[in-house]
Design an enzyme around this catalytic site. Sequence first.
Site, PDB file in Angstrom:
ATOM      1  N   ARG A 144      59.148  18.442  -1.569  1.00  0.00           N
ATOM      2  CA  ARG A 144      60.755  19.055  -2.257  1.00  0.00           C
ATOM      3  C   ARG A 144      61.384  19.129  -1.329  1.00  0.00           C
ATOM      4  NH1 ARG A 144      60.479  21.478  -7.392  1.00  0.00           N
ATOM      5  NH2 ARG A 144      58.424  21.883  -8.487  1.00  0.00           N
ATOM      6  N   ASP A 189      59.779  20.053 -17.396  1.00  0.00           N
ATOM      7  CA  ASP A 189      61.268  21.508 -18.038  1.00  0.00           C
ATOM      8  C   ASP A 189      62.626  20.771 -19.040  1.00  0.00           C
ATOM      9  OD1 ASP A 189      59.540  22.455 -16.225  1.00  0.00           O
ATOM     10  OD2 ASP A 189      61.500  23.041 -14.972  1.00  0.00           O
ATOM     11  N   ARG A 223      51.202  19.409 -15.760  1.00  0.00           N
ATOM     12  CA  ARG A 223      52.029  18.232 -15.242  1.00  0.00           C
ATOM     13  C   ARG A 223      50.753  17.116 -14.925  1.00  0.00           C
ATOM     14  NH1 ARG A 223      55.356  21.449 -10.729  1.00  0.00           N
ATOM     15  NH2 ARG A 223      54.334  20.285  -9.458  1.00  0.00           N
TER      16      ARG A 223
END
Length: 381
Positions: free
Chosen positions: A74, A135, A308
């Site tokens: 990230r 999402d 996921r």
Amino acid sequence: MTKYIGILTSGGDSPGLNAALRGVGKAAIGHYGMHMIGFRDGFRGLMENRTAPLDGGQLSGILTTGGTILGTSREKPHRMPVGGKMLDMTDAIVGNYRDNHLDCLVCLGGGGTLKNALRLKQKGLNIITLPKTIDNDVFGTDITFGFDTALGIATEAIDRLHSTAHSHHRIIVVEIMGHRAGWLALGAGIAGGADVILIPEIPYNVEIVAEAIRERARGGKSFSIVAVAEGAISVQELDHLRQGKEAKAAGKKVAKDKKVRKADSKMDDSEADAAELLYADRTLNLAKRLELLTGLDARVTILGHLQRGGAPSAADRILATRLGTAAADLIDQECYGVMVAALGESTQAVKLEDAAGKVKTVPADHPWILSARRVGTNFGD
Ligand code: F6P
């Protein structure tokens, strides 16, 4: 002139990433005769120039696999932990882009990746992004790859929870990923026949949820499934937050947590703020309240990263392949600075400026919500 492209995956992993890498690569290399290299672990690998060859057999056999063969992180170009400090590494990234003689960098990611991609575009790089996230909250695209797979996993989980909830006459609160948008909880809740669906877009009243469950019990159904999105929040809690009461009480702790999170370079201020809403025990508290208010036994299941993992669904493989090959077409046309969005059965190049920094939340009058209400699903409002 032969084109050189770099590619990376960034943000949380999502089923379909490998299918998308394959889609871009097979079209770019096989069809257009371009060269492609991968960078490992998102923008971190680009900053450290950690490359992965992708023009041999690496793209074979990955259509069906979960995760990302490149690895992901990230990390953000403009704030990366280096030597114990948070540094702006954008120039190093731009340097490596140039040193590798890239004509384009393809970034596979969600909302955070879009923002990073836009920053790099503003530094003069040719960038194309592909929207991935379970999402489904990327603005400007009908759908993101990963969503369909996660939807299937969460739906199956609800199916399984039904039989145990029914047998024990219990409430089962099942927490589904989605901290900013409730697409996954809503979709899985509808498909799995959840009795209550709680999403961030519709603040809920726990008394109303409890009454819906009591009403079912009065009608002879002494079990209920509550599908709750990670980011769902009660009206009461929202009010507290808005008035700043909680922030005051939590004062120092909040500031400290933020500091730690920022040092981790995983979040910017607004993300850290949003995360304050994500108390790990919120779902547990909800279950406890429901137990007290209904007199029924309640249990919590947090689906977490199960959603996921594993092989992408057929729909995600198709979507990732469509978007990936469309990216190669755009590179051939030298159409840069865009996200390849899904638009119906087609694809569309959406300017990064038009998508970055926005979240595609569930509209209150979305047909899914209207249908769910018609079949008696309670949203706690
Ligand atoms: O952004 C996708 C997502 O899976 C969210 O649904 C979830 O809130 C978050 O990532 C979890 O992030 P991490 O894997 O970094 O804990």
